[in-house]
Design a protein around this motif. Structure first.
Motif, PDB file in Angstrom:
ATOM      1  N   PHE A  34       0.830  -1.199   0.000  1.00 42.96           N
ATOM      2  CA  PHE A  34       0.000   0.000   0.000  1.00 42.96           C
ATOM      3  C   PHE A  34       0.869   1.256   0.000  1.00 42.96           C
ATOM      4  N   GLY A  35       0.262   2.378  -0.327  1.00 49.26           N
ATOM      5  CA  GLY A  35       0.978   3.640  -0.374  1.00 49.26           C
ATOM      6  C   GLY A  35       1.255   4.243   0.983  1.00 49.26           C
ATOM      7  N   SER A  36       0.537   3.764   1.990  1.00 52.04           N
ATOM      8  CA  SER A  36       0.741   4.299   3.338  1.00 52.04           C
ATOM      9  C   SER A  36       0.372   3.236   4.370  1.00 52.04           C
ATOM     10  N   TYR A  37       0.813   3.466   5.574  1.00 51.39           N
ATOM     11  CA  TYR A  37       0.448   2.584   6.681  1.00 51.39           C
ATOM     12  C   TYR A  37      -1.062   2.572   6.861  1.00 51.39           C
ATOM     13  N   LYS A  38      -1.674   3.758   6.799  1.00 50.60           N
ATOM     14  CA  LYS A  38      -3.119   3.877   7.001  1.00 50.60           C
ATOM     15  C   LYS A  38      -3.890   3.063   5.967  1.00 50.60           C
ATOM     16  N   ASP A  39      -3.473   3.100   4.702  1.00 46.14           N
ATOM     17  CA  ASP A  39      -4.156   2.317   3.667  1.00 46.14           C
ATOM     18  C   ASP A  39      -4.096   0.821   3.980  1.00 46.14           C
ATOM     19  N   GLY A  40      -2.955   0.355   4.447  1.00 50.46           N
ATOM     20  CA  GLY A  40      -2.832  -1.044   4.833  1.00 50.46           C
ATOM     21  C   GLY A  40      -3.716  -1.396   6.016  1.00 50.46           C
ATOM     22  N   LEU A  41      -3.793  -0.487   6.954  1.00 52.16           N
ATOM     23  CA  LEU A  41      -4.624  -0.704   8.133  1.00 52.16           C
ATOM     24  C   LEU A  41      -6.105  -0.784   7.747  1.00 52.16           C
ATOM     25  N   VAL A  42      -6.545   0.100   6.870  1.00 54.45           N
ATOM     26  CA  VAL A  42      -7.937   0.076   6.399  1.00 54.45           C
ATOM     27  C   VAL A  42      -8.220  -1.253   5.697  1.00 54.45           C
ATOM     28  N   PHE A  43      -7.285  -1.709   4.864  1.00 53.57           N
ATOM     29  CA  PHE A  43      -7.434  -2.995   4.183  1.00 53.57           C
ATOM     30  C   PHE A  43      -7.532  -4.132   5.200  1.00 53.57           C
ATOM     31  N   ALA A  44      -6.665  -4.139   6.206  1.00 52.48           N
ATOM     32  CA  ALA A  44      -6.671  -5.199   7.218  1.00 52.48           C
ATOM     33  C   ALA A  44      -8.003  -5.244   7.964  1.00 52.48           C
ATOM     34  N   VAL A  45      -8.566  -4.088   8.269  1.00 56.54           N
ATOM     35  CA  VAL A  45      -9.868  -4.042   8.944  1.00 56.54           C
ATOM     36  C   VAL A  45     -10.953  -4.616   8.030  1.00 56.54           C
ATOM     37  N   ALA A  46     -10.907  -4.266   6.747  1.00 52.43           N
ATOM     38  CA  ALA A  46     -11.883  -4.806   5.800  1.00 52.43           C
ATOM     39  C   ALA A  46     -11.758  -6.330   5.692  1.00 52.43           C
ATOM     40  N   VAL A  47     -10.524  -6.836   5.662  1.00 50.75           N
ATOM     41  CA  VAL A  47     -10.305  -8.287   5.635  1.00 50.75           C
ATOM     42  C   VAL A  47     -10.872  -8.916   6.902  1.00 50.75           C
ATOM     43  N   GLY A  48     -10.622  -8.290   8.039  1.00 55.30           N
ATOM     44  CA  GLY A  48     -11.142  -8.807   9.308  1.00 55.30           C
ATOM     45  C   GLY A  48     -12.656  -8.876   9.336  1.00 55.30           C
ATOM     46  N   GLN A  49     -13.310  -7.846   8.814  1.00 54.54           N
ATOM     47  CA  GLN A  49     -14.776  -7.847   8.781  1.00 54.54           C
ATOM     48  C   GLN A  49     -15.304  -8.929   7.847  1.00 54.54           C
ATOM     49  N   LEU A  50     -14.688  -9.061   6.685  1.00 50.94           N
ATOM     50  CA  LEU A  50     -15.070 -10.111   5.737  1.00 50.94           C
ATOM     51  C   LEU A  50     -14.890 -11.489   6.360  1.00 50.94           C
ATOM     52  N   ALA A  51     -13.733 -11.706   6.957  1.00 49.01           N
ATOM     53  CA  ALA A  51     -13.436 -12.999   7.574  1.00 49.01           C
ATOM     54  C   ALA A  51     -14.403 -13.323   8.695  1.00 49.01           C
ATOM     55  N   ASP A  52     -14.751 -12.328   9.479  1.00 48.57           N
ATOM     56  CA  ASP A  52     -15.681 -12.558  10.583  1.00 48.57           C
ATOM     57  C   ASP A  52     -17.055 -12.959  10.056  1.00 48.57           C
ATOM     58  N   ARG A  53     -17.504 -12.311   8.980  1.00 50.62           N
ATOM     59  CA  ARG A  53     -18.795 -12.687   8.377  1.00 50.62           C
ATOM     60  C   ARG A  53     -18.763 -14.129   7.877  1.00 50.62           C
ATOM     61  N   MET A  54     -17.601 -14.570   7.378  1.00 55.96           N
ATOM     62  CA  MET A  54     -17.464 -15.941   6.874  1.00 55.96           C
ATOM     63  C   MET A  54     -17.148 -16.934   7.995  1.00 55.96           C
ATOM     64  N   ASP A  55     -16.873 -16.432   9.195  1.00 58.93           N
ATOM     65  CA  ASP A  55     -16.453 -17.250  10.329  1.00 58.93           C
ATOM     66  C   ASP A  55     -15.209 -18.068   9.976  1.00 58.93           C
ATOM     67  N   HIS A  56     -14.254 -17.367   9.364  1.00 56.82           N
ATOM     68  CA  HIS A  56     -12.991 -17.990   8.945  1.00 56.82           C
ATOM     69  C   HIS A  56     -11.908 -16.932   9.098  1.00 56.82           C
ATOM     70  N   HIS A  57     -10.990 -17.139  10.002  1.00 57.85           N
ATOM     71  CA  HIS A  57     -10.124 -16.055  10.457  1.00 57.85           C
ATOM     72  C   HIS A  57      -8.665 -16.260  10.069  1.00 57.85           C
ATOM     73  N   PRO A  58      -8.152 -15.375   9.193  1.00 56.28           N
ATOM     74  CA  PRO A  58      -6.771 -15.479   8.728  1.00 56.28           C
ATOM     75  C   PRO A  58      -5.780 -14.906   9.732  1.00 56.28           C
ATOM     76  N   ASP A  59      -4.523 -15.227   9.514  1.00 54.32           N
ATOM     77  CA  ASP A  59      -3.449 -14.531  10.211  1.00 54.32           C
ATOM     78  C   ASP A  59      -3.176 -13.258   9.429  1.00 54.32           C
ATOM     79  N   LEU A  60      -3.145 -12.130  10.123  1.00 57.04           N
ATOM     80  CA  LEU A  60      -2.859 -10.838   9.502  1.00 57.04           C
ATOM     81  C   LEU A  60      -1.656 -10.223  10.192  1.00 57.04           C
TER      82      LEU A  60
END
Length: 94
Positions: A34-60
């Motif tokens: 990503f272009g910045s730390y913040k962009d990566g953090l926003v992506f990680a939160v989106a991945v976390g929300q997606l994973a939680d909806r699927m009840d399948h949790h990755p290592d981030l």
């Protein structure tokens, strides 16, 4: 979706369909940049929300301008069809 453990040959055959993901014998993994730390953090939160909806949790792992994602299915003791489904959905977020 059926959660079925995949053998190493199936994993290696399916990996090219994801683009940029690799298999280290335990997980399928990809580093997103990503272009910045913040962009990566926003992506990680989106991945976390997606994973939680699927009840399948990755290592981030969140670093400066990068997020590493690792997927495996703990209850099956390996890589499953569900890992590939989550990886495809993560690709849609990037």
């Amino acid at each position: 979706m059926e959660r079925r453990k995949l053998d190493p040959h199936e994993i290696e055959t399916m990996l090219p369909t994801l683009g940029g993901w690799s298999y280290n014998g335990e997980q399928i993994r990809k580093t997103f940049k990503f272009g910045s730390y913040k962009d990566g953090l926003v992506f990680a939160v989106a991945v976390g929300q997606l994973a939680d909806r699927m009840d399948h949790h990755p290592d981030l792992f969140i670093g400066y301008q990068r997020v590493e994602v690792g997927l495996n299915t703990h209850d099956l003791g390996g890589i499953s069809t569900f890992d590939f489904e989550l990886a495809r959905q993560i690709e849609n977020l990037a």
